[in-house]
Scaffold this motif. Structure first.
Motif, mmCIF file in Angstrom:
data_model
loop_
_atom_site.group_PDB
_atom_site.id
_atom_site.type_symbol
_atom_site.label_atom_id
_atom_site.label_comp_id
_atom_site.label_asym_id
_atom_site.label_seq_id
_atom_site.Cartn_x
_atom_site.Cartn_y
_atom_site.Cartn_z
ATOM 1 N N VAL A 106 3.259 14.908 -8.190
ATOM 2 C CA VAL A 106 4.780 15.497 -8.595
ATOM 3 C C VAL A 106 5.127 15.607 -9.879
ATOM 4 N N CYS A 107 5.588 14.661 -10.474
ATOM 5 C CA CYS A 107 5.832 14.809 -12.082
ATOM 6 C C CYS A 107 5.105 15.895 -12.767
ATOM 7 N N VAL A 108 4.316 15.273 -12.742
ATOM 8 C CA VAL A 108 2.609 16.274 -13.876
ATOM 9 C C VAL A 108 2.788 17.579 -13.219
ATOM 10 N N ILE A 109 3.023 17.814 -11.865
ATOM 11 C CA ILE A 109 2.899 19.512 -11.857
ATOM 12 C C ILE A 109 4.285 20.515 -12.305
ATOM 13 N N GLY A 110 5.438 19.161 -12.133
ATOM 14 C CA GLY A 110 6.934 19.536 -12.254
ATOM 15 C C GLY A 110 6.926 19.912 -13.911
ATOM 16 N N VAL A 111 6.117 19.460 -14.758
ATOM 17 C CA VAL A 111 6.267 19.166 -16.340
ATOM 18 C C VAL A 111 5.790 20.930 -16.154
ATOM 19 N N GLN A 112 4.077 21.175 -16.025
ATOM 20 C CA GLN A 112 3.479 22.430 -16.241
ATOM 21 C C GLN A 112 3.632 23.517 -15.767
ATOM 22 N N ALA A 113 4.797 23.678 -14.955
ATOM 23 C CA ALA A 113 5.261 24.651 -14.238
ATOM 24 C C ALA A 113 6.669 24.378 -15.355
ATOM 25 N N VAL A 114 6.950 23.562 -15.630
ATOM 26 C CA VAL A 114 8.143 23.728 -16.996
ATOM 27 C C VAL A 114 7.457 24.668 -17.699
ATOM 28 N N ILE A 138 0.746 -0.560 -0.543
ATOM 29 C CA ILE A 138 0.272 0.083 0.131
ATOM 30 C C ILE A 138 1.116 1.014 0.225
ATOM 31 N N LEU A 139 1.800 1.309 0.606
ATOM 32 C CA LEU A 139 3.199 2.214 0.637
ATOM 33 C C LEU A 139 3.542 2.535 -0.950
ATOM 34 N N SER A 140 3.511 1.916 -1.183
ATOM 35 C CA SER A 140 4.725 1.494 -2.446
ATOM 36 C C SER A 140 3.113 1.830 -3.346
ATOM 37 N N VAL A 141 2.357 1.907 -3.991
ATOM 38 C CA VAL A 141 1.257 2.371 -4.638
ATOM 39 C C VAL A 141 1.181 3.470 -3.994
ATOM 40 N N VAL A 142 0.486 4.453 -2.873
ATOM 41 C CA VAL A 142 0.928 5.196 -2.513
ATOM 42 C C VAL A 142 1.712 6.095 -3.509
ATOM 43 N N GLY A 143 3.790 6.108 -2.762
ATOM 44 C CA GLY A 143 4.182 6.820 -3.020
ATOM 45 C C GLY A 143 4.685 6.853 -4.400
ATOM 46 N N MET A 144 4.389 5.848 -5.097
ATOM 47 C CA MET A 144 4.366 6.408 -6.416
ATOM 48 C C MET A 144 3.945 7.322 -7.239
ATOM 49 N N VAL A 145 2.037 6.292 -6.354
ATOM 50 C CA VAL A 145 0.893 7.671 -6.900
ATOM 51 C C VAL A 145 1.094 9.710 -7.385
ATOM 52 N N ALA A 146 2.297 9.171 -6.025
ATOM 53 C CA ALA A 146 2.745 10.680 -5.374
ATOM 54 C C ALA A 146 3.533 11.540 -5.913
ATOM 55 N N LEU A 147 4.535 10.041 -6.478
ATOM 56 C CA LEU A 147 5.381 10.811 -7.728
ATOM 57 C C LEU A 147 4.845 10.834 -8.703
ATOM 58 N N LEU A 148 4.032 10.186 -9.556
ATOM 59 C CA LEU A 148 3.283 10.616 -10.494
ATOM 60 C C LEU A 148 2.942 11.655 -10.481
#
Length: 107
Positions: A21-29, A9-19
């Motif tokens: 963060v990546c989407v927000i980073g690309v939008q900021a760029v 469960i922690l692994s899945v939650v971590g991957m969703v959080a990473l995804l």
């Protein structure tokens, strides 16, 4: 068994959080690139080359046309660029370069 399930469960939650963060980073760029291109979009390459010169050529007024007075007076200036479709400023005249795509708009 409980420990494996908790790790999964922690692994899945971590991957969703990473995804997220990546989407927000690309939008900021892309937002930053949009601000930079909007700031520097009005200067065409020929105008910047002329500004970088040694001053031997006369500097043309921003609203002045490089064409003779009678060449474009019979037709009204376009309101949209025929190449990229963006709206042109009201001071745009035939023969100038589109501030968005850089193509020369000729009559």
């Amino acid at each position: 068994m409980n420990d494996k399930r908790k790790r999964a469960i922690l692994s899945v939650v971590g991957m969703v959080a990473l995804l997220i963060v990546c989407v927000i980073g690309v939008q900021a760029v892309f937002a930053g690139l949009g601000m930079v291109s909007a700031r520097h979009g009005g200067v065409s390459s020929s105008q910047s080359a002329q500004a970088d010169g040694d001053g031997s050529q006369p500097v043309q007024e921003p609203g002045a046309s490089s064409m003779p007075e009678d060449a474009g007076s019979s037709q009204p200036a376009p309101s949209f660029c025929p190449f990229c479709g963006e709206g042109l400023p009201s001071s745009f005249q035939w023969g100038q370069f589109c501030p968005y795509c850089g193509e020369q708009v000729e009559a």
